[in-house]
Design an enzyme around this catalytic site. Structure first.
Site, PDB file in Angstrom:
ATOM      1  N   ARG A 141       0.860  -1.172   0.000  1.00  0.00           N
ATOM      2  CA  ARG A 141       0.000   0.000   0.000  1.00  0.00           C
ATOM      3  C   ARG A 141       0.904   1.231   0.000  1.00  0.00           C
ATOM      4  O   ARG A 141       1.780   1.369   0.844  1.00  0.00           O
ATOM      5  CB  ARG A 141      -0.840   0.001   1.260  1.00  0.00           C
ATOM      6  CG  ARG A 141      -1.782   1.145   1.237  1.00  0.00           C
ATOM      7  CD  ARG A 141      -2.253   1.478   2.595  1.00  0.00           C
ATOM      8  NE  ARG A 141      -3.321   2.442   2.452  1.00  0.00           N
ATOM      9  CZ  ARG A 141      -4.393   2.444   3.187  1.00  0.00           C
ATOM     10  NH1 ARG A 141      -4.559   1.549   4.110  1.00  0.00           N
ATOM     11  NH2 ARG A 141      -5.306   3.364   3.007  1.00  0.00           N
TER      12      ARG A 141
ATOM     13  N   HIS B  24      -7.383   7.628   0.263  1.00  0.00           N
ATOM     14  CA  HIS B  24      -8.325   6.553   0.628  1.00  0.00           C
ATOM     15  C   HIS B  24      -8.955   5.925  -0.606  1.00  0.00           C
ATOM     16  O   HIS B  24     -10.031   5.330  -0.524  1.00  0.00           O
ATOM     17  CB  HIS B  24      -9.486   7.062   1.513  1.00  0.00           C
ATOM     18  CG  HIS B  24      -9.076   7.548   2.859  1.00  0.00           C
ATOM     19  ND1 HIS B  24      -9.615   8.675   3.433  1.00  0.00           N
ATOM     20  CD2 HIS B  24      -8.171   7.067   3.748  1.00  0.00           C
ATOM     21  CE1 HIS B  24      -9.071   8.869   4.623  1.00  0.00           C
ATOM     22  NE2 HIS B  24      -8.175   7.906   4.833  1.00  0.00           N
TER      23      HIS B  24
ATOM     24  N   ARG C 134      -6.877  16.159  12.414  1.00  0.00           N
ATOM     25  CA  ARG C 134      -6.673  17.153  11.355  1.00  0.00           C
ATOM     26  C   ARG C 134      -7.875  18.073  11.244  1.00  0.00           C
ATOM     27  O   ARG C 134      -9.018  17.637  11.382  1.00  0.00           O
ATOM     28  CB  ARG C 134      -6.459  16.458  10.002  1.00  0.00           C
ATOM     29  CG  ARG C 134      -5.210  15.640   9.936  1.00  0.00           C
ATOM     30  CD  ARG C 134      -4.992  15.132   8.506  1.00  0.00           C
ATOM     31  NE  ARG C 134      -4.105  13.983   8.535  1.00  0.00           N
ATOM     32  CZ  ARG C 134      -4.397  12.794   8.037  1.00  0.00           C
ATOM     33  NH1 ARG C 134      -5.555  12.588   7.430  1.00  0.00           N
ATOM     34  NH2 ARG C 134      -3.535  11.810   8.119  1.00  0.00           N
TER      35      ARG C 134
ATOM     36  N   GLU D  60      -9.371  -2.884   2.423  1.00  0.00           N
ATOM     37  CA  GLU D  60      -8.333  -2.398   1.518  1.00  0.00           C
ATOM     38  C   GLU D  60      -7.308  -3.490   1.198  1.00  0.00           C
ATOM     39  O   GLU D  60      -6.810  -3.580   0.085  1.00  0.00           O
ATOM     40  CB  GLU D  60      -7.642  -1.185   2.164  1.00  0.00           C
ATOM     41  CG  GLU D  60      -8.585   0.007   2.221  1.00  0.00           C
ATOM     42  CD  GLU D  60      -8.235   1.013   3.308  1.00  0.00           C
ATOM     43  OE1 GLU D  60      -8.242   0.627   4.495  1.00  0.00           O
ATOM     44  OE2 GLU D  60      -7.970   2.169   2.975  1.00  0.00           O
TER      45      GLU D  60
END
Ligand code: ADP
Length: 405
Positions: A92, A181, A242, A386
């Site tokens: 990834r 993402h 964030r 994922e």
């Protein structure tokens, strides 16, 4: 044929092993190496044949991967005889810039691109690259494949990816929106189409990946046409730590008023803002939920700002898509927080979005559907996967490579 999937962070490696059986991939083992390079590291491995856990000093990614190989070939808990059984290693990678728009077999050019865009993902790309270089040493016979978080969003049209600053900065530094993402947005959009029993190609889907990092994507006919994260993962939704969207002038004023450097403000917006900054307590939505339900104003404020931002993006993306057929929630908060989903979707009935309270409390028990039968728009809460996407893509490219000699 066996595939190893790696997610290498700055001090950790998450891994899973799959076996291709017929048309499907079956998970054989998984684990994590944590606190690499620190005083004590943790190793955890699990397969149906057994578990391995210990603490030790693991100084580098290469050392970590040697431990992974040792566990995978363990006489009792292992799932392979020797490293050559791993036909492909899927990595990834967070930022592929505008160079990579699909999964690729890693060559020098790919490594160079990962290095070039490290400036925009300083926490992730160097760690991803360290994992790739280490894995090439430990599994030299495997086909190494990179699957990028940015790739799925390379279909964004120019009007969606350009910032309205002098165009020369786009040309000079590739300043533009990339989005992240992507692996997850793609997976859950496909899953939603499957659950609806309709071809992805004819659907307009809004996917909300709400984890510690969070982003929304507008997916039209299976292609990403808008997404909330930008040149870096800082833009868009309110996240764990964030800020997401802010007036860029705040950067300037905080520097002036607080006597902060650019690095300080950058750190503040990435690490000390979002739910953590608003609540002053934590970025953990579980804790915030408990606190809100027991009357804590700060926790409620944080969750309200969070939910409002997602709602706003859903509305905006309905306009971008010219309507919506399905909305999907995924990742830690999206999959598990019935409260946050309710806060996001309340008041959208006029837009054809009606939540079913009972389904929302336990999506898995209702085929992941959480909208009511009266809802024009189908709403789902689907677990993302994922690793499976990375394994699938790695298997495809490994087979191609082997087939082609
Ligand atoms: P990451 O982005 O690090 O992969 P995840 O997708 O695992 O993160 O999501 C982490 C977030 O999910 C955390 O904020 C955590 O509080 C939240 N979360 C996990 N379980 C629950 C739950 N049962 N209810 C609400 N939030 C949850």
């Amino acid at each position: 044929m066996k595939i190893l999937v790696l997610n290498s962070g700055s001090s950790s490696i998450k891994f899973r092993v799959y076996e291709a059986r017929g048309g499907s991939l079956e998970e054989l083992a998984r684990g994590i190496v944590e606190r690499i390079g620190e005083e004590v590291s943790y190793f955890t491995y699990k397969s149906p044949r057994g578990e391995i856990r210990y603490e030790d000093v693991i100084g580098s990614h290469e050392e970590g991967l040697r431990r992974v190989l040792k566990a995978l070939t363990d006489p009792e808990a292992g799932v392979i005889g020797d490293p050559s059984e791993i036909a492909g290693v899927g990595h990834r990678v967070v930022h592929g810039g505008d160079v990579v728009s699909e999964p690729v077999v890693i060559d020098e050019g790919v490594e160079e691109a990962i290095e070039r865009f490290a400036v925009m993902a300083p926490l992730h790309n160097p760690a991803n690259l360290a994992g790739i270089r280490a894995a090439k040493k430990v599994f030299p016979g495997a086909v190494h494949v990179a699957v990028f978080d940015t790739a799925f969003h390379q279909t964004l049209p120019e009007e969606a990816y350009l910032y309205a600053i002098p165009y020369e900065y786009y040309e000079k530094y590739r300043v533009r929106r990339y989005g992240f993402h992507g692996i997850s947005h793609m997976y859950v959009a496909e899953k939603a189409a499957e659950l609806m029993g309709r071809p992805l190609g004819e659907l307009r889907i809004i996917t909300c990946h709400l984890g510690n990092g969070a982003s929304v994507a507008a997916v039209k006919g299976g292609r990403s046409v808008e997404t909330s994260m930008g040149m870096t993962p800082l833009e868009g939704l309110v996240m764990g730590t964030r800020s997401g969207d802010i007036d860029p002038s705040i950067f300037y004023f905080l520097m002036k008023w607080e006597g902060l450097s650019a690095d300080d403000v950058y750190e503040l917006l990435n690490k000390r803002s979002g739910l953590l900054g608003l609540s002053g307590v934590t970025n953990d939505v579980r804790v915030l939920t408990e606190r809100m339900l027991s009357g804590d104003r700060a926790a409620e404020r944080a969750l309200r700002v969070y939910a409002h931002r997602v709602k706003k993006y859903i509305g905006a993306y309905m306009a971008v898509l010219g309507g919506v057929d399905a909305i999907v929630f995924t990742a830690g908060v999206g999959e598990k927080s019935a409260l946050v989903r309710r806060m996001i979707l309340e008041g959208l009935e006029e837009l054809g979005i009606v939540l079913d309270e009972e389904r929302n409390e336990d999506p898995a028990a209702h085929g992941y559907l959480i909208s009511s039968d009266a809802s024009k728009v189908k709403v789902y809460a689907i677990p993302t996967n994922e690793e499976l996407v990375i394994a699938r893509e790695t298997l495809r490219l490994a087979r191609e490579r082997m087939g082609g000699g």
